[in-house]
Write an enzyme that holds these catalytic residues in place. Sequence first.
Site, PDB file in Angstrom:
ATOM      1  N   GLY A  95     -44.397  22.200  45.467  1.00  0.00           N
ATOM      2  CA  GLY A  95     -45.200  21.985  46.673  1.00  0.00           C
ATOM      3  C   GLY A  95     -45.103  23.108  47.685  1.00  0.00           C
ATOM      4  CE  LYS A 147     -44.173  19.962  40.120  1.00  0.00           C
ATOM      5  NZ  LYS A 147     -43.679  18.802  40.869  1.00  0.00           N
TER       6      LYS A 147
HETATM    7  N1  HSE Z   1     -45.408  13.900  41.484  1.00  0.00           N
HETATM    8  C1  HSE Z   1     -44.782  15.094  41.934  1.00  0.00           C
HETATM    9  C2  HSE Z   1     -43.464  14.730  42.614  1.00  0.00           C
HETATM   10  C3  HSE Z   1     -45.603  15.923  42.866  1.00  0.00           C
HETATM   11  O1  HSE Z   1     -43.136  13.563  42.741  1.00  0.00           O
HETATM   12  O2  HSE Z   1     -42.764  15.635  43.005  1.00  0.00           O
HETATM   13  C4  HSE Z   1     -46.670  16.679  42.131  1.00  0.00           C
HETATM   14  O3  HSE Z   1     -46.143  17.555  41.191  1.00  0.00           O
END
Ligand code: HSE
Length: 430
Positions: free
Chosen positions: A136, A207
């Site tokens: 993020g 990621k």
């Molecule tokens: N669902 C992910 C999280 C965010 O809970 O970190 C998007 O990659």
Amino acid sequence: MSRPLRLGLAGLGTVGTGVVRIVQGRAGLLAARAGRAIEIAAVSARRRDRDRGVDLSGYGWEDDPVALAARDDVDVVVELVGGDAGPAKDLVEAAIAHGKDVVTANKAMLALHGQDLAEAAEARGVVLRFEAAVAGGIPCVKALTEGLAGNRIERVMGVMNGTCNYILTRMDSAGLPYDTVFAEAKSLGYLEADPTLDVGGIDAGHKLALLAAIAYGTRVDFGGVALEGIERVSIEDIRRAGDMGFRVKLLGVAQMTGRGLDMRMSPCLVPAGSPLGQLDGATNMVLLEGDAVGRIVLRGAGAGQGPTASAVLSDIVDIARGMRLSTFGQPAASLKTATRASAGTPSPYYLRMDLQDKPGALAKIAACLGDEGISIDRMRQYDHATGTAPVLVVTHRASRPALDRAVEAMAGTGVLVGDPVALRIEEIAD
Ligand code: HSE
């Protein structure tokens, strides 16, 4: 000042709306930093009539996101549609074919098709950037690509799924079982539409695979990530690990070893006093270890409107400034195919088992470990009133295959009640 940079924005969900808010609300600041105005020329979403709380009246509209790629008034396509294939990938491919730069937050698409897309972008002379796809709002792609470009990267580590970290820390603090906290996370809207993306470790694995490609100059290899989710983490293990000074995390680790590239996303024990051990709630943390810089710890929001839109804007501003960075930090054609590590890096392990409470039971278990060359670091036997003794062992560093053989041998001793639980302990300095 140069002419404005014009965006074609596909996807007006939480993140897309956040991008609109920043572009509208921070126009002067963005123009000052980029040296030119940043404007939205056109947008696309599934429903035009939905009230998103932002004014879209000045923008062109496309029902089909792929149509944004062909517009003459769009310089950069911002893909916030999501999904590893379908409209998102069609749009990115079309944008590249039309000579548009692309910014995306799409980890799944890049983890599965990143090499092809990066090669296509470079062949067409456009850039494809993805800061928002990993953790993020934490600028970890930038940190690896730019800030740490002078380092040989020794280890990339992180908690990169906020939902899993929320579930594990809530189990810990409230003493609640997995199923209860999973339901709670669902009611809070934390889980993806397909929750296995979160709790199965897939989202975080995407990621990690992207960061590893930059760190080690290798082609993205999501299939090479040894994946294990948090579904089987029990409250008992969280408590026992706590007694021994550890906390349980869904931890991603990527390391280039003599045996090849080792990438894992799995529940691990980390020292309770380490930065990772102290990470609570839905926060993310990325640790980068370089030979020159040492360890860098980045901590912040891994999801949500503001943080993810902030990361999208960082790529947009770079493009507006004229920065033409390669997708994975070096030309795509120069990325090597990584050899997958034949066995994981040795580490200490946590072993929890129930033993029949009779003479020699513990000695048999210890012998199974000793026969595989595994040395015991610490051991604890808990109170027992039922004829079954709960035993915890923390080993010195061992290879996973040796540990698995030892556990198999334990099953043959006749003193185990049920199956032992084995969790890796990641060695991290405080
Ligand atoms: N669902 C992910 C999280 C965010 O809970 O970190 C998007 O990659």
